[in-house]
Design an enzyme around this catalytic site. Structure first.
Site, PDB file in Angstrom:
ATOM      1  N   GLY A  90       0.852  -1.179   0.000  1.00 43.43           N
ATOM      2  CA  GLY A  90       0.000   0.000   0.000  1.00 43.43           C
ATOM      3  C   GLY A  90       0.887   1.228   0.000  1.00 43.43           C
ATOM      4  CB  SER A 122       4.330  -3.785  -1.898  1.00 41.88           C
ATOM      5  OG  SER A 122       4.268  -2.564  -2.577  1.00 41.88           O
ATOM      6  CB  ALA A 123       4.187  -0.543   1.771  1.00 41.91           C
ATOM      7  CG  HIS A 159       6.232  -2.779  -6.839  1.00 42.31           C
ATOM      8  ND1 HIS A 159       5.361  -3.837  -7.024  1.00 42.31           N
ATOM      9  CD2 HIS A 159       5.940  -2.271  -5.609  1.00 42.31           C
ATOM     10  CE1 HIS A 159       4.581  -3.944  -5.963  1.00 42.31           C
ATOM     11  NE2 HIS A 159       4.914  -3.018  -5.093  1.00 42.31           N
ATOM     12  CD  GLU A 194       5.782  -6.099  -9.551  1.00 39.03           C
ATOM     13  OE1 GLU A 194       4.576  -5.917  -9.740  1.00 39.03           O
ATOM     14  OE2 GLU A 194       6.354  -5.891  -8.463  1.00 39.03           O
TER      15      GLU A 194
END
Length: 235
Positions: A90, A122-123, A159, A194
């Site tokens: 997020g 991710s985050a 990413h 990814e």
């Protein structure tokens, strides 16, 4: 012994949420256990409850139960007693602000260093580095510090995207932005593509997945490392 998975993303093209990682997570977390999910990053602004339910459904297939950290009256105590921790993706600025607001940075760092299994996507993987300053996210809010867990002795760019040959896009590439970071900061940066992840076992940090990662060091040309490279000496 530390047991950490730092994944570039939760979802890869044409697959469902966490699908590509589930075979790895079957041994990372103990079947029958209940892990704590940290939903603070709120991708696309979804609620904590909605985000937790999405995660809960994904983990059902490997017989792991999920409870959102927001569901506990005492978040610190929940982290200290958790059988495992997952921090989802997020907005990294929002995530870090909330972790500081609940005074959880040191608590999470301590339990993970002592062996509680941790998964970040991710985050949630960005904050495994020394700071969150190589995030791709917009600064929608302002945390009191950019300092994060420091589970690895470098920063992470989840990413990571390569320049597209023939593209007419005139904006900065990821490599340009990381080079800008290195005009002021000295720690290395790992560009995770990814579907790639870092597995931290004790003091070893191994790149896993099928893709190379791009390594950026201050005052050096960027270079690629192959899957299963040990990055524990990168400092």
């Amino acid at each position: 012994m530390r047991n950490i998975i730092i994944a570039s993303t939760s979802t890869i093209y044409n697959q469902s949420y966490l699908e590509y990682l589930l075979p790895t997570l079957q041994t990372h977390f103990t079947p029958g256990s209940t892990i704590v999910f940290i939903p603070y990053a709120r991708p696309s602004g979804i609620s904590h409850d909605e985000y937790t339910q999405k995660v809960r459904e994904a983990f059902e297939s490997i017989q792991v139960q999920v409870k959102g950290l927001h569901e506990f009256d005492n978040p610190k105590e929940a982290i200290q007693q958790a059988a495992g921790i997952f921090t989802g993706g997020g907005n990294t600025f929002l995530l870090v602000k909330q972790l500081y607001a609940h005074d959880l940075i040191s608590t999470i760092t301590e339990v993970v260093q002592q062996g509680t299994p941790y998964l970040g996507c991710s985050a949630g993987s960005n904050i495994c580095g020394l700071t969150m300053e190589t995030t791709n996210d917009m600064p929608i809010t302002y945390p009191p510090s950019f300092k994060t867990f420091g589970f690895v002795p470098f920063n992470i760019n989840p990413h990571y995207l390569d320049p597209i040959e023939g593209s007419t896009h005139m904006g900065e590439t990821r490599e340009t932005r990381i080079n800008e970071f290195h005009t002021i900061n000295s720690q290395p940066v790992v560009g995770l593509r990814e579907g790639s992840w870092l597995r931290v076992s004790g003091d070893r940090i191994i790149l896993e997945g099928t893709l190379t990662a791009r390594i950026f060091e201050q005052n050096k040309a960027a270079y690629e490392v192959e899957p299963y490279t040990d990055l524990s000496t990168l400092k």
